[in-house]
Design an enzyme around this catalytic site. Structure first.
Site, short mmCIF file in Angstrom:
data_model
loop_
_atom_site.label_atom_id
_atom_site.label_comp_id
_atom_site.label_asym_id
_atom_site.label_seq_id
_atom_site.Cartn_x
_atom_site.Cartn_y
_atom_site.Cartn_z
N ASN A 10 34.34 52.81 52.32
CA ASN A 10 35.35 51.99 51.73
C ASN A 10 35.72 52.58 50.13
O ASN A 10 35.04 52.94 49.29
CB ASN A 10 34.44 50.61 51.27
N HIS A 13 37.71 51.34 45.24
CA HIS A 13 37.47 51.54 43.90
C HIS A 13 37.91 52.83 43.43
O HIS A 13 37.92 52.85 42.24
CB HIS A 13 35.97 51.50 43.75
N HIS A 46 40.24 47.20 51.44
CA HIS A 46 40.32 45.70 51.33
C HIS A 46 41.45 45.24 50.70
O HIS A 46 41.54 45.72 49.32
CB HIS A 46 39.25 45.18 50.86
N ARG A 48 43.60 42.79 48.91
CA ARG A 48 43.43 41.50 48.36
C ARG A 48 44.77 40.90 48.12
O ARG A 48 45.60 41.65 47.66
CB ARG A 48 42.48 41.69 47.16
N ARG A 52 44.32 44.08 43.56
CA ARG A 52 43.65 44.49 42.58
C ARG A 52 43.00 45.89 42.63
O ARG A 52 42.86 46.52 41.74
CB ARG A 52 42.22 43.63 41.98
N GLU A 73 40.35 45.40 55.76
CA GLU A 73 39.51 44.20 55.38
C GLU A 73 40.71 43.07 54.84
O GLU A 73 41.24 43.59 53.89
CB GLU A 73 38.43 44.22 54.38
N THR A 104 33.23 40.41 47.52
CA THR A 104 33.27 39.47 48.49
C THR A 104 31.92 38.79 48.47
O THR A 104 30.77 39.47 48.40
CB THR A 104 33.42 39.99 49.68
N GLU A 154 30.32 41.62 61.18
CA GLU A 154 29.88 42.47 59.97
C GLU A 154 28.96 41.74 59.43
O GLU A 154 29.37 40.49 58.81
CB GLU A 154 30.81 43.19 59.17
N HIS A 195 27.56 45.84 52.28
CA HIS A 195 27.61 45.15 51.10
C HIS A 195 26.47 45.63 50.36
O HIS A 195 25.25 45.10 50.83
CB HIS A 195 27.68 43.74 51.24
N1 PXP Z 1 31.99 44.88 54.02
C1 PXP Z 1 32.72 43.97 53.28
C2 PXP Z 1 33.16 43.33 54.44
C3 PXP Z 1 33.06 43.86 52.14
O1 PXP Z 1 33.99 43.06 51.61
C4 PXP Z 1 32.78 44.92 51.10
C5 PXP Z 1 33.12 45.00 49.95
O2 PXP Z 1 34.39 45.11 49.60
C6 PXP Z 1 31.80 45.92 51.80
C7 PXP Z 1 31.31 46.07 52.81
C8 PXP Z 1 31.37 46.94 50.86
O3 PXP Z 1 30.39 46.75 49.92
P1 PXP Z 1 30.13 47.59 48.68
O4 PXP Z 1 31.29 48.06 47.90
O5 PXP Z 1 29.01 46.87 47.91
O6 PXP Z 1 29.35 48.85 49.28
#
Ligand code: PXP
Length: 245
Positions: A10, A13, A46, A48, A52, A73, A104, A154, A195
């Protein structure tokens, strides 16, 4: 035996950092290319409601440079479905979204949102896009997912990640995930997880048989500041591959 769980990286960031200043740096497409070359099996972003981090332009440019699948996402609402239908990612993962949350915070309440989700998934989302629901590891949510006819969940590992290091919570939260995988499996629902995962806590999740994919963001981008994105992803892949099933 090598553990072949897919790793979704992901890269939200990278965009968070770019947006702190405006302009193009750090370039999101560069992050996507590095992630792919370092062994990511898919790229996750994601979009949003408040944009952001990534926005539609990012989505378009990431799709133009990667060969691996893109997992998008989104919140379950018609505006986001329109974006998904326009860009046609490999998969869409529906997440709950609350504008004030930092990340999330919990899984989707599938039972409560059943009618809305049914309409979006069956009538509005392009049929070619695979659907995943991001849920807490909870039996009722899995049953509602089955009733909806969705074949992938998930599982939210946030509570597990927070409990890591606290023996009692760790076991409780880990068992919830293991049981959820079992129940999902009984209904022929595939499981992903994500997550809060990091180098320390990922192995116990990767060792759960039948989890097919992990999505990891914040930790990898944080570690990349010190070690470089390629090295951080290499290391995560290695830990996952070596996690015994
Ligand atoms: N899975 C989903 C559905 C999420 O919303 C997120 C956070 O955006 C993640 C995984 C990844 O989480 P993390 O950034 O804490 O690794």
């Amino acid at each position: 035996m090598i553990n072949n769980i897919r790793l979704g990286v992901n890269i939200d960031h990278v965009a968070t950092l770019r947006n702190a200043r405006g302009g193009n740096d750090p370039q999101i497409t560069r992050a996507a290319i590095i992630a792919e070359n370092a062994g990511a099996d898919l790229i996750t972003v994601h979009v949003r409601e408040d944009r952001r981090h990534v926005n539609e332009n990012d989505l378009k440019s990431i799709l133009s440079v990667i060969k691996i699948p893109l997992n998008l996402e989104i919140a379950a609402n018609p505006d986001m479905i329109e974006i998904a239908n326009r860009y046609k990612p490999h998969s869409v993962c529906f997440v709950p979204e609350n504008r004030k949350e930092i990340t999330t915070e919990g899984g989707l309440d599938v039972s409560k949102n059943f009618n809305k989700l049914e309409k979006l998934v069956k009538d509005e989302l392009d049929n070619d896009i695979n659907v995943t629901l991001f849920i807490d590891p909870d039996k009722d949510q899995i049953i509602a997912t089955k009733d909806l006819g969705v074949k992938v969940v998930e599982l939210h590992t946030g509570a597990y990640a927070e409990g890591f290091g606290m023996q009692l919570n760790l076991e409780t939260e880990l068992n919830k995930i293991k049981e959820a995988v079992q129940i999902a499996n009984d209904f022929n629902i595939n499981c992903h997880a994500g997550h809060g995962l990091n180098f320390e806590n990922v192995s116990l999740i990767a060792s759960i048989p039948k989890i097919k994919e992990l999505n990891i963001g914040h930790f990898l981008i944080s570690d990349a500041i010190f070690n470089g994105l390629e090295n951080s992803i290499f290391k995560m892949k290695k830990i996952i591959k070596e996690s015994t099933i």
